[in-house]
Design a protein around this motif. Structure first.
Motif, short mmCIF file in Angstrom:
data_model
loop_
_atom_site.label_atom_id
_atom_site.label_comp_id
_atom_site.label_asym_id
_atom_site.label_seq_id
_atom_site.Cartn_x
_atom_site.Cartn_y
_atom_site.Cartn_z
N TYR A 32 27.60 61.31 32.87
CA TYR A 32 26.68 62.12 33.65
C TYR A 32 25.24 61.64 33.41
CZ TYR A 32 30.06 65.72 34.95
OH TYR A 32 31.12 66.39 35.49
N HIS A 34 21.47 62.75 32.98
CA HIS A 34 20.68 63.93 32.65
C HIS A 34 19.21 63.57 32.60
CE1 HIS A 34 23.76 66.84 31.04
NE2 HIS A 34 24.48 65.76 31.32
N TYR A 36 15.69 65.28 30.83
CA TYR A 36 15.00 66.28 30.02
C TYR A 36 13.53 65.89 30.01
CZ TYR A 36 19.23 68.44 28.14
OH TYR A 36 20.41 69.14 28.00
N TYR A 46 15.64 70.97 29.29
CA TYR A 46 16.51 70.47 30.34
C TYR A 46 15.82 70.55 31.70
CZ TYR A 46 20.32 70.79 33.78
OH TYR A 46 21.13 70.63 34.86
N HIS A 49 20.75 67.58 36.00
CA HIS A 49 21.74 66.55 35.76
C HIS A 49 22.65 66.39 36.98
CE1 HIS A 49 24.49 69.90 34.82
NE2 HIS A 49 25.49 69.05 34.99
N TYR A 87 12.68 62.09 29.99
CA TYR A 87 13.77 61.27 29.47
C TYR A 87 14.96 61.26 30.43
CZ TYR A 87 11.46 61.48 24.89
OH TYR A 87 10.56 61.38 23.85
N PHE A 91 25.02 61.01 29.50
CA PHE A 91 25.85 61.85 28.65
C PHE A 91 27.23 61.23 28.54
CE2 PHE A 91 27.76 65.26 26.60
CZ PHE A 91 28.87 65.69 27.30
N LEU A 100 24.34 63.40 23.71
CA LEU A 100 23.19 63.09 24.55
C LEU A 100 22.33 62.10 23.77
CD1 LEU A 100 21.92 66.37 26.28
CD2 LEU A 100 22.79 64.33 27.36
N ILE A 101 22.27 60.86 24.26
CA ILE A 101 21.50 59.82 23.60
C ILE A 101 20.26 59.55 24.45
CG2 ILE A 101 21.51 57.46 22.72
CD1 ILE A 101 23.52 59.33 21.34
N PHE A 102 19.09 59.86 23.90
CA PHE A 102 17.85 59.75 24.66
C PHE A 102 17.43 58.28 24.83
CE2 PHE A 102 15.90 64.02 24.97
CZ PHE A 102 16.89 64.75 24.33
N GLY A 103 16.91 57.95 26.01
CA GLY A 103 16.24 56.67 26.25
C GLY A 103 14.79 56.77 25.80
N TYR B 35 18.56 66.62 15.64
CA TYR B 35 17.95 65.38 16.08
C TYR B 35 16.73 65.12 15.19
CZ TYR B 35 20.42 65.05 20.62
OH TYR B 35 21.36 64.91 21.62
N PRO B 42 11.75 58.51 21.09
CA PRO B 42 12.65 59.57 21.58
C PRO B 42 13.43 60.20 20.44
CG PRO B 42 13.60 57.39 21.97
CD PRO B 42 12.21 57.16 21.43
N PRO B 43 13.94 61.40 20.65
CA PRO B 43 14.79 62.03 19.62
C PRO B 43 16.06 61.19 19.38
CG PRO B 43 14.11 63.64 21.26
CD PRO B 43 13.73 62.30 21.79
N LEU B 45 19.91 61.36 17.73
CA LEU B 45 20.95 62.29 17.29
C LEU B 45 21.35 62.01 15.85
CD1 LEU B 45 22.96 64.53 18.17
CD2 LEU B 45 24.54 62.68 18.79
N PRO B 99 27.76 69.17 26.37
CA PRO B 99 26.56 69.55 27.12
C PRO B 99 26.47 68.78 28.42
CG PRO B 99 25.97 68.15 25.27
CD PRO B 99 27.42 68.47 25.12
N LEU B 101 28.41 69.37 31.03
CA LEU B 101 29.57 69.79 31.82
C LEU B 101 29.55 71.30 31.90
CD1 LEU B 101 32.42 67.55 30.41
CD2 LEU B 101 30.83 67.10 32.27
N PRO B 105 23.62 72.90 29.38
CA PRO B 105 22.60 71.99 28.86
C PRO B 105 22.24 72.30 27.41
CG PRO B 105 21.57 73.67 30.22
CD PRO B 105 23.05 73.86 30.35
N LEU B 106 21.54 71.36 26.79
CA LEU B 106 21.02 71.58 25.46
C LEU B 106 19.76 72.45 25.53
CD1 LEU B 106 21.17 68.12 23.64
CD2 LEU B 106 22.68 70.06 23.38
#
Lengths: 112, 117
Positions: A32, A34, A36, A46, A49, A87, A91, A100-103, B35, B42-43, B45, B99, B101, B105-106
């Motif tokens: 997915y 997303h 943020y 958020y 998405h 960001y 997902f 959730l891995i942020f860019g 995080y 960026p954050p 995880l 998160p 689905l 969301p977070l």
């Protein structure tokens, strides 16, 4: 983990639309997309998405390319309060749940 | 105001100290996250808890020890930290362990700014 690429920074004028691009050429079929945003001195919040179809909500719209290798977050009328780091995130679902891995994000500044 | 509360807001600790960061949510969320965010980055995880069990550890050094005593609380115990561990530590929660689905969301807190001297 699939990665996203965004411009480091963008500028916009108040009350004009803003298009924030994101490339994700290694996206898998189940990832997915997303978005943020993080306002100064706050945690991320958020925005929106989607998976394949374009999406709209009260904050923004998300346009997803047909091949899903890129997407664009659209703020229809930027306000000064929209100045933030945006960001684009993919997902990824794992057996243990999801991550959730942020860019790197795009820092959006809005001029009055 | 955020629905995820983190305390303290700021923390200064020495390298030999033991301290804990606390995170609380009362939204009935079943997944909670830590995080770490360095300045202008960026954050990243660190940990994911799902239904009070640790489900993901992103190869975090053992000087960081998470704990989830109940579904509303998440702690991060700190011991023998290094100056390079100074950062903003963000807690988040989501309704489910996936998160994004099912509209899950977070939700992030505003973080604890940690300085290790």
């Amino acid at each position: 983990d699939a990665k996203t690429t965004q411009p480091n920074s963008m500028e916009s004028n108040e009350e004009e639309p803003v298009h924030l691009p994101c490339n994700h050429s290694t996206i898998s079929g189940t990832d997915y997309i997303h978005w943020y945003r993080q306002l100064p001195s706050q945690g991320p919040e958020y925005v929106i998405h989607g998976l394949t179809s374009n999406v709209n909500n009260r904050m923004a719209s998300l346009a997803i390319a047909e091949d899903r290798k890129s997407s664009t977050l659209i703020l229809h009328r930027a306000t000064l309060r929209d100045a933030a780091v945006y960001y684009c995130i993919l997902f990824a679902i794992y057996n243990q749940g999801g991550k959730l891995i942020f860019g790197q994000g795009t820092e959006l500044s809005v001029k009055p | 105001d955020t629905e995820v509360t983190q305390t303290p807001k700021h923390l200064v600790m020495g390298m030999t100290n033991k301290k804990s960061l606390k995170c609380e949510q009362h939204m009935g969320h079943r997944a909670m996250y830590w995080y770490k965010q360095k300045a202008k980055k960026p954050p990243e995880l660190m940990f994911v808890y799902s239904y009070e069990k640790l489900s993901i550890n992103e190869s975090v050094p053992s000087r960081f020890s998470p704990e989830c005593p109940n579904s509303s609380l998440l702690n991060l115990h700190l011991h023998a930290l290094q100056p390079e561990d100074s950062a903003l530590y963000l807690c988040a929660s989501s309704r489910t362990e996936r998160p994004g689905l099912n509209n899950s969301p977070l939700h992030f807190g505003n973080g604890t700014r940690l300085t290790v001297t």
